[in-house]
Design a protein around this motif. Sequence first.
Motif, PDB file in Angstrom:
ATOM      1  N   VAL A  21       1.024  -1.273  -0.035  1.00  0.00           N
ATOM      2  CA  VAL A  21      -0.055  -0.022   0.172  1.00  0.00           C
ATOM      3  C   VAL A  21       0.976   1.189   0.005  1.00  0.00           C
ATOM      4  N   LEU A  22       0.718   2.215  -0.967  1.00  0.00           N
ATOM      5  CA  LEU A  22       1.870   3.000  -0.998  1.00  0.00           C
ATOM      6  C   LEU A  22       1.417   4.274  -0.089  1.00  0.00           C
ATOM      7  N   ASP A  23       2.518   4.401   0.668  1.00  0.00           N
ATOM      8  CA  ASP A  23       2.426   5.616   1.707  1.00  0.00           C
ATOM      9  C   ASP A  23       2.374   6.936   1.026  1.00  0.00           C
ATOM     10  N   ALA A  24       2.180   7.888   1.810  1.00  0.00           N
ATOM     11  CA  ALA A  24       2.082   9.619   1.358  1.00  0.00           C
ATOM     12  C   ALA A  24       3.447   9.873   0.520  1.00  0.00           C
ATOM     13  N   GLY A  25       4.609   9.234   0.673  1.00  0.00           N
ATOM     14  CA  GLY A  25       5.662   9.744   0.149  1.00  0.00           C
ATOM     15  C   GLY A  25       5.912   8.939  -1.043  1.00  0.00           C
ATOM     16  N   ALA A  26       5.598   7.928  -1.199  1.00  0.00           N
ATOM     17  CA  ALA A  26       5.637   7.140  -2.353  1.00  0.00           C
ATOM     18  C   ALA A  26       4.828   7.884  -3.513  1.00  0.00           C
ATOM     19  N   LEU A  27       3.398   7.970  -3.040  1.00  0.00           N
ATOM     20  CA  LEU A  27       2.254   8.557  -3.720  1.00  0.00           C
ATOM     21  C   LEU A  27       2.538  10.042  -4.297  1.00  0.00           C
ATOM     22  N   TYR A  66      16.398  11.304 -14.351  1.00  0.00           N
ATOM     23  CA  TYR A  66      16.091  11.820 -13.344  1.00  0.00           C
ATOM     24  C   TYR A  66      14.886  11.336 -12.586  1.00  0.00           C
ATOM     25  N   HIS A  67      13.750  10.978 -13.482  1.00  0.00           N
ATOM     26  CA  HIS A  67      12.554  10.378 -12.850  1.00  0.00           C
ATOM     27  C   HIS A  67      12.729   9.077 -12.310  1.00  0.00           C
ATOM     28  N   LEU A  68      13.634   8.366 -13.054  1.00  0.00           N
ATOM     29  CA  LEU A  68      13.856   7.072 -12.645  1.00  0.00           C
ATOM     30  C   LEU A  68      14.422   6.993 -11.105  1.00  0.00           C
ATOM     31  N   ARG A  69      15.517   7.722 -10.971  1.00  0.00           N
ATOM     32  CA  ARG A  69      16.275   7.832  -9.662  1.00  0.00           C
ATOM     33  C   ARG A  69      14.900   8.411  -8.529  1.00  0.00           C
ATOM     34  N   ALA A  70      13.920   9.381  -8.900  1.00  0.00           N
ATOM     35  CA  ALA A  70      13.025   9.805  -7.946  1.00  0.00           C
ATOM     36  C   ALA A  70      12.063   8.553  -7.565  1.00  0.00           C
ATOM     37  N   LEU A  71      12.026   7.725  -8.293  1.00  0.00           N
ATOM     38  CA  LEU A  71      10.970   6.655  -8.293  1.00  0.00           C
ATOM     39  C   LEU A  71      11.692   5.539  -7.315  1.00  0.00           C
ATOM     40  N   ALA A  72      13.028   5.600  -7.562  1.00  0.00           N
ATOM     41  CA  ALA A  72      13.629   4.469  -6.810  1.00  0.00           C
ATOM     42  C   ALA A  72      14.224   5.004  -5.426  1.00  0.00           C
ATOM     43  N   LYS A  73      14.162   6.370  -5.305  1.00  0.00           N
ATOM     44  CA  LYS A  73      14.182   6.516  -3.779  1.00  0.00           C
ATOM     45  C   LYS A  73      12.958   6.276  -2.975  1.00  0.00           C
TER      46      LYS A  73
END
Length: 211
Positions: A21-27, A66-73
């Motif tokens: 369940v994606l938390d607020a940070g992941a969302l 850039y966006h891949l790194r943001a998703l990976a974080k």
Amino acid sequence: MEDENPRTAEDAAENPRGDRVLDAGALRALAHPLRVKIYDILSQYGPQTASSLAERLGESSGSTSYHLRALAKQDLIHEVDGRGSGRERWWERPRGGVSFANAEAIKTPSGRAATQIVMGEFFKLRQEQLMHFIDRGLAEEEEEWQEGSMISTATARLTPEQSAELSRNIMALIDDAVDKYRTQTGENVRPVTIRADLFPLPELEDQGALS
């Protein structure tokens, strides 16, 4: 097909498969149109590089990196072990279901906004895929794929309990197919999107507000 697509219609409180369940940070990390597209491609087509994603999306590889790194974080994606090099990194979505339905996240304005953006973009992509199939696939796909496809809609009158039971039954069928064919390869094997929508319609007197 590497894994099932993100779940959106499932109650996060009932999670027998242990979906994330994606938390607020992941969302919030996912709440960007291009990131939703990247995440969706990884879900449907499997591992990609920044370059292959850039080619698919008409973007620069710098932008997709850039966006891949943001998703990976946020652990939404990770690098593929043992594949690629420092110059050509391969990324994939972790296996396992994902739910956007986080009851805690939508209690805050920022969490609710992020959830709406993610779900809005996700279903926009699904609708575009559906319309592409209607516009071209119905005429251009081979007969066996036309016969193996389905576009259907129906209306029933249910109680909330009956709706929940039907949702579980539908998801059980989908889960079984995903588990059975998740890593299948071979001749004539292609990614197939499986979509199930089940939600209450507004009362008739409320229809005017939607028109």
